[in-house]
Design a protein around this motif. Structure first.
Motif, PDB file in Angstrom:
ATOM      1  N   TYR A  96       0.834  -1.204   0.000  1.00 31.22           N
ATOM      2  CA  TYR A  96       0.000   0.000   0.000  1.00 31.22           C
ATOM      3  C   TYR A  96       0.869   1.256   0.000  1.00 31.22           C
ATOM      4  N   TRP A 108       0.582   4.135  -2.864  1.00 26.66           N
ATOM      5  CA  TRP A 108       0.179   5.490  -2.490  1.00 26.66           C
ATOM      6  C   TRP A 108       1.268   6.504  -2.856  1.00 26.66           C
ATOM      7  N   ALA A 124      -4.878   4.183  -1.478  1.00 31.85           N
ATOM      8  CA  ALA A 124      -4.397   2.868  -1.920  1.00 31.85           C
ATOM      9  C   ALA A 124      -5.216   1.763  -1.246  1.00 31.85           C
TER      10      ALA A 124
END
Length: 370
Positions: A88, A92, A160
């Motif tokens: 993630y 992101w 994300a």
């Protein structure tokens, strides 16, 4: 395409692994370890979608309009050959345009950017639908090699995470719709609205904040979301959100398609985590039964204590005006009672796992503060 590991291919009904999974019914997550529902050879091996290897999957293939609505879908078995395993944090970072994140994604960056555009369309549809958007402030416990806590840190929740969540919601709603349209028995994830008593308590509490909840005796999710919009970013946000959450009933697994109040869905089920949740595995089997024209007939394989299942059935009146659970069952298929029993078992196991995780985390936090 949402491709989920085809756990049902390996965990055959009635097998020793299936029996062991039914004893657990869910994986349990603690700060330093996971108690998996399935053996690690499956959960971390054959059923883990690792990069650069072929894996068996059950695929939800959906066509989504620019407005974020599902126009068509189909389910089929397939092989996936994953091209990257991303975090993630990396995703992101790349979506924010940071060089480090973009370099980490490399050749798959355009795919992720396309998915992000899709997420924005799905998020807009979520807002139009009136689904409730709660933002919880989660923490995670950081420990050293000896298990001593070194820090308790906030867990970041960004786009994300939301991108994956919205993709999962698409697959779950398509799975629920597929079961309903094909009149197949299965388990649905049911989240009913507030009871009259809880509603009265909530309105009394909100009045103390100078707020009111619309919708009369039957408020809609959009009425809850309207209250949240008024307090977002204010000192009252956490208290009001907690009050709204406590007014709603806990989501349970039922063989009745009674809808999901919080997400504002007419039908909803759990399809996306058969590695760690038994109800998802049951839904996969039900879908497999539709695809092969061999209706799946579930079995209760373990001697689960019925006392633990109390309180996890649909509340009186849920099945319709003047219709009891027994009358609803008479209209269902021949395996309704078995599905209902498995639903109560899965709901009770979920509660047990949540309470165990919370107890351990609370104990660790107390030790840390001491």
């Amino acid at each position: 395409l949402v491709a989920i590991a085809d756990v049902s291919w390996y965990v055959r009904p009635g097998s020793a692994i299936d029996r062991a999974a039914q004893e657990r019914l869910t994986s349990v997550y603690f700060p330093r370890r996971v108690i998996p529902m399935l053996p690690v050879e499956l959960s971390n091996g054959l059923c883990s979608l690792n990069p650069d290897v072929d894996r068996c999957t059950l695929v939800c293939d959906a066509v989504i309009t620019p407005e974020g609505r599902v126009k068509a879908y189909q389910f089929y078995h397939g092989l996936i050959h994953s091209h990257a395993r991303l975090t993630y944090t990396q995703v992101w970072s790349a979506l924010k345009g940071e060089k480090e994140g973009r370099d980490a994604l490399g050749a798959v960056l355009p795919d992720v950017q396309n998915l992000y555009a899709l997420y924005k369309a799905l998020a807009a549809e979520r807002a139009r639908r009136g689904a409730i958007s709660f933002e919880s402030r989660e923490t995670f416990v950081q420990t050293d090699e000896q298990g001593r806590i070194t820090a308790i840190l906030p867990r970041e929740h960004n786009d994300a995470h939301r991108l994956i969540e919205e993709a999962m919601l698409v697959a779950n709603t398509c799975a629920a719709d597929f079961l309903v349209r094909r009149r197949a028995e299965g388990l649905f994830r049911v989240h009913e609205g507030p009871t009259p008593e809880k509603l009265e308590q909530l309105r009394a509490l909100l009045s103390g904040f100078g707020l009111s909840l619309g919708g009369g005796d039957k408020p809609a999710p959009a009425d809850y979301e309207a209250v949240m919009r008024q307090v977002r970013g204010t000192p009252d946000e956490a208290a009001v959100q907690t009050a709204l959450l406590r007014s709603m009933q806990r989501a349970v697994y039922l063989p009745d398609e009674l809808g999901h109040f919080g997400l504002a869905y007419e039908y909803y089920t759990h399809f996306t985590s058969p590695i760690r949740r038994y109800p998802d595995l049951l839904v996969h089997r039900a879908i497999h039964g539709i695809l092969t024209r061999r209706r799946y007939r579930p079995e209760v394989l373990v001697d689960w204590p019925e006392a633990a299942e109390q309180g996890f059935a649909a509340r009186p009146g849920s099945h319709g005006v003047g219709q009891s659970a027994a009358q609803a069952a008479a209209k269902k298929g021949p395996m309704y009672k078995t599905w209902a029993r498995l639903g109560r078992m899965c709901s009770a196991a979920e509660r047990r796992a949540d309470e165990a995780s919370l107890d351990v985390t609370a104990w660790l936090k107390c030790r840390y503060m001491e």
